[in-house]
Design an enzyme around this catalytic site. Structure first.
Site, PDB file in Angstrom:
ATOM      1  N   ASP A 177      52.077  40.925  41.720  1.00  0.00           N
ATOM      2  CA  ASP A 177      51.525  39.934  42.650  1.00  0.00           C
ATOM      3  C   ASP A 177      50.764  38.898  41.829  1.00  0.00           C
ATOM      4  O   ASP A 177      49.905  39.253  40.989  1.00  0.00           O
ATOM      5  CB  ASP A 177      50.584  40.631  43.643  1.00  0.00           C
ATOM      6  CG  ASP A 177      50.055  39.676  44.698  1.00  0.00           C
ATOM      7  OD1 ASP A 177      50.641  39.630  45.798  1.00  0.00           O
ATOM      8  OD2 ASP A 177      49.061  38.957  44.413  1.00  0.00           O
ATOM      9  N   ASN A 185      47.921  26.999  45.510  1.00  0.00           N
ATOM     10  CA  ASN A 185      48.444  26.209  46.636  1.00  0.00           C
ATOM     11  C   ASN A 185      47.380  25.283  47.213  1.00  0.00           C
ATOM     12  O   ASN A 185      47.632  24.106  47.489  1.00  0.00           O
ATOM     13  CB  ASN A 185      48.954  27.147  47.732  1.00  0.00           C
ATOM     14  CG  ASN A 185      50.385  27.597  47.490  1.00  0.00           C
ATOM     15  OD1 ASN A 185      51.137  26.928  46.778  1.00  0.00           O
ATOM     16  ND2 ASN A 185      50.751  28.732  48.054  1.00  0.00           N
ATOM     17  N   HIS A 190      51.448  22.849  47.805  1.00  0.00           N
ATOM     18  CA  HIS A 190      52.559  23.820  47.830  1.00  0.00           C
ATOM     19  C   HIS A 190      53.690  23.487  46.865  1.00  0.00           C
ATOM     20  O   HIS A 190      54.296  24.411  46.294  1.00  0.00           O
ATOM     21  CB  HIS A 190      53.080  23.983  49.264  1.00  0.00           C
ATOM     22  CG  HIS A 190      52.134  24.784  50.117  1.00  0.00           C
ATOM     23  ND1 HIS A 190      52.191  26.159  50.191  1.00  0.00           N
ATOM     24  CD2 HIS A 190      51.092  24.391  50.890  1.00  0.00           C
ATOM     25  CE1 HIS A 190      51.223  26.593  50.985  1.00  0.00           C
ATOM     26  NE2 HIS A 190      50.537  25.537  51.438  1.00  0.00           N
ATOM     27  N   ASP A 194      55.243  26.155  44.375  1.00  0.00           N
ATOM     28  CA  ASP A 194      56.678  26.478  44.242  1.00  0.00           C
ATOM     29  C   ASP A 194      57.112  26.446  42.773  1.00  0.00           C
ATOM     30  O   ASP A 194      57.898  27.289  42.335  1.00  0.00           O
ATOM     31  CB  ASP A 194      57.522  25.477  45.044  1.00  0.00           C
ATOM     32  CG  ASP A 194      57.411  25.722  46.545  1.00  0.00           C
ATOM     33  OD1 ASP A 194      56.827  26.754  46.935  1.00  0.00           O
ATOM     34  OD2 ASP A 194      57.890  24.867  47.321  1.00  0.00           O
ATOM     35  N   GLU A 220      54.173  35.787  47.160  1.00  0.00           N
ATOM     36  CA  GLU A 220      53.974  35.732  45.710  1.00  0.00           C
ATOM     37  C   GLU A 220      54.086  37.137  45.098  1.00  0.00           C
ATOM     38  O   GLU A 220      53.538  37.417  44.056  1.00  0.00           O
ATOM     39  CB  GLU A 220      52.622  35.095  45.376  1.00  0.00           C
ATOM     40  CG  GLU A 220      51.383  35.907  45.745  1.00  0.00           C
ATOM     41  CD  GLU A 220      50.825  35.593  47.126  1.00  0.00           C
ATOM     42  OE1 GLU A 220      51.617  35.231  48.036  1.00  0.00           O
ATOM     43  OE2 GLU A 220      49.606  35.715  47.319  1.00  0.00           O
TER      44      GLU A 220
END
Lengths: 313, 122
Positions: A177, A185, A190, A194, A220
């Protein structure tokens, strides 16, 4: 385009060869049905074939039957070219698996038109296969990271757990994770998040062996299935993977970002009948421990570490 | 290829030229291949007929029919077809009758091809 000609009559073979070469085909000419079947059934073999009916070793219809039985997914367009011209022969030839039937002596224009028709069918088949492959890829992969998607990595996990138990070998499952991904973010937006996910996916894939599997498990979160990897080795591998993410900051369009990964590790020995639910719960607990320990670290699920050691003793 | 007219009795020339797409070199090559094969095929047919081996008669006649048809030698090809179907039907009398016409037809055609090819070479 390669075309195979099979005819035991040298005159007929030469006439066909010249006609087709003039029309731009690459011709492979053989004099019996056995050679024809072997050539066509080869994975790189020709996908267009003109077969005489009466030939030594294997006749034309037998070649058609063998090709239909053996050749894999890709279609081969088979044309019987013979001086057998009764309706019974035509029906029997087509029933053997031929796609088309031409009576000798052939007319060059008709022959070329029939071959073009065969090529159109193959082009259509290629298009359909490509579309099916694209759909299969989209259905099994995560569009952002190109890793396996959740459904597929869980299928892989289930399959590998069964295999491990059958072979009484060992398998390790890692759940990673990204630490503080929400901050990425929220701070950079965002699109940058990405970019980070893509690069993490890329680094994860680069860190495992060709027979391991990596999937995007959630936002994630990443699930890794490491085949034939025992408990103590799994922790070592997890550390390597953690370093692959954290050692070098990730370059994004808003600069290099230091990104770290926490990992939970579950090693599942084949002599323990683990269910997928057990494994996911165990690895999730281990990941929670890694997070609780300050993040950017790996934790081995206590249960499986104990069982592996117990077995070895 | 003016001298081809000497073969007109045996060949349907427009059809043959169409099949070889007016390629005279290819035509000469095909004639040579035919002449090379013919003695063996004729001998095989004669032997099979003498021994009344019907499947072999059918096979050789079929093969000759294909070669002759490719050369647009229509009459000879038709005779080969008659022998082939007579062999399939087991009609030995018809085989003998047809062979009596077919074999001399092949001799005459082959001789004409020989002189034609000698003319081309000269």
């Amino acid at each position: 385009m390669k075309v195979l000609i099979a005819d035991d009559d040298a005159l007929s073979r030469r006439l066909l060869q010249k006609t087709l070469e003039r029309a731009g085909y690459e011709v492979i000419a053989v004099e019996n049905g056995r050679l024809a079947a072997d050539q066509i059934c080869h994975p790189e073999g020709p996908r267009l074939a003109l077969l005489d009916w009466v030939m030594p070793e294997l006749d034309g219809p037998s070649v058609c039957r063998e090709v239909r039985r053996k050749r894999g997914e890709r279609h081969v367009h088979l044309i019987l070219l013979t001086s057998k011209d009764s309706k019974r022969d035509i029906v029997s030839g087509l029933e053997s698996g031929a796609d088309d039937y031409l009576v000798k002596p052939f007319d060059p224009d008709e022959l070329k038109a029939r071959l073009r028709s065969g090529m159109r069918i193959m082009e259509l088949e290629d298009t359909l296969l490509e579309a099916r492959e694209e759909m299969r890829y989209k259905a099994t992969h995560d569009s952002l990271t190109t890793l396996l998607n959740r459904g597929t990595i869980l299928e892989v996990l289930a399959r590998e757990l069964t295999r491990t138990q059958r072979e009484r070998s060992c398998i390790s499952i890692l759940l990673g994770d990204i630490d503080h991904f929400k901050v990425v973010n929220d701070t950079y937006g965002h699109p940058i998040g990405d970019e980070v996910l893509r690069e993490v996916g890329h680094r994860l894939l680069a860190s495992v062996r060709s027979y391991d599997s990596v999937g995007r498990y959630g936002g994630e979160e990443f699930l890794l299935v490491l085949n034939r990897c025992e408990g103590d080795r799994a922790l070592f591998r997890a550390e390597q993977i953690r370093n692959a993410i954290g050692q070098i900051p990730i370059s994004t369009s808003k600069g290099a970002l230091p990104i770290t990964l926490s990992l939970g590790v579950h090693a599942s020995p084949g002599f323990v009948a683990s269910t997928i639910e057990d494994v996911l719960s165990s690895v999730d607990d281990a990941l929670y421990e890694a997070k609780a320990a300050g993040r950017n670290c790996c934790r081995l699920a206590g249960f499986c570490a104990g069982r592996c050691l117990q077995r070895r003793d | 290829m003016k001298s081809l007219t000497s073969l007109e009795r045996f060949l349907v020339l427009p059809e043959l030229l169409d099949r070889v797409e007016n390629d005279e070199d290819l035509l000469a090559e095909l004639f040579a291949l035919f002449q090379e094969d013919l003695p063996g095929s004729r001998a095989a047919l004669r032997t099979a007929i003498e021994r009344a081996e019907l499947p072999e008669i059918e096979r050789v006649a079929h093969r000759l029919k294909g070669m002759l048809a490719n050369l647009s030698a229509k009459q000879a090809a038709s005779l080969a077809a008659v022998i082939e179907s007579a062999a399939r039907a087991g009609d030995t009398e018809k085989i003998w009758q047809t062979q009596a016409v077919f074999d001399p037809e092949l001799s005459a055609f082959s001789a004409k091809l020989d002189s034609f090819m000698a003319g081309v070479e000269n």
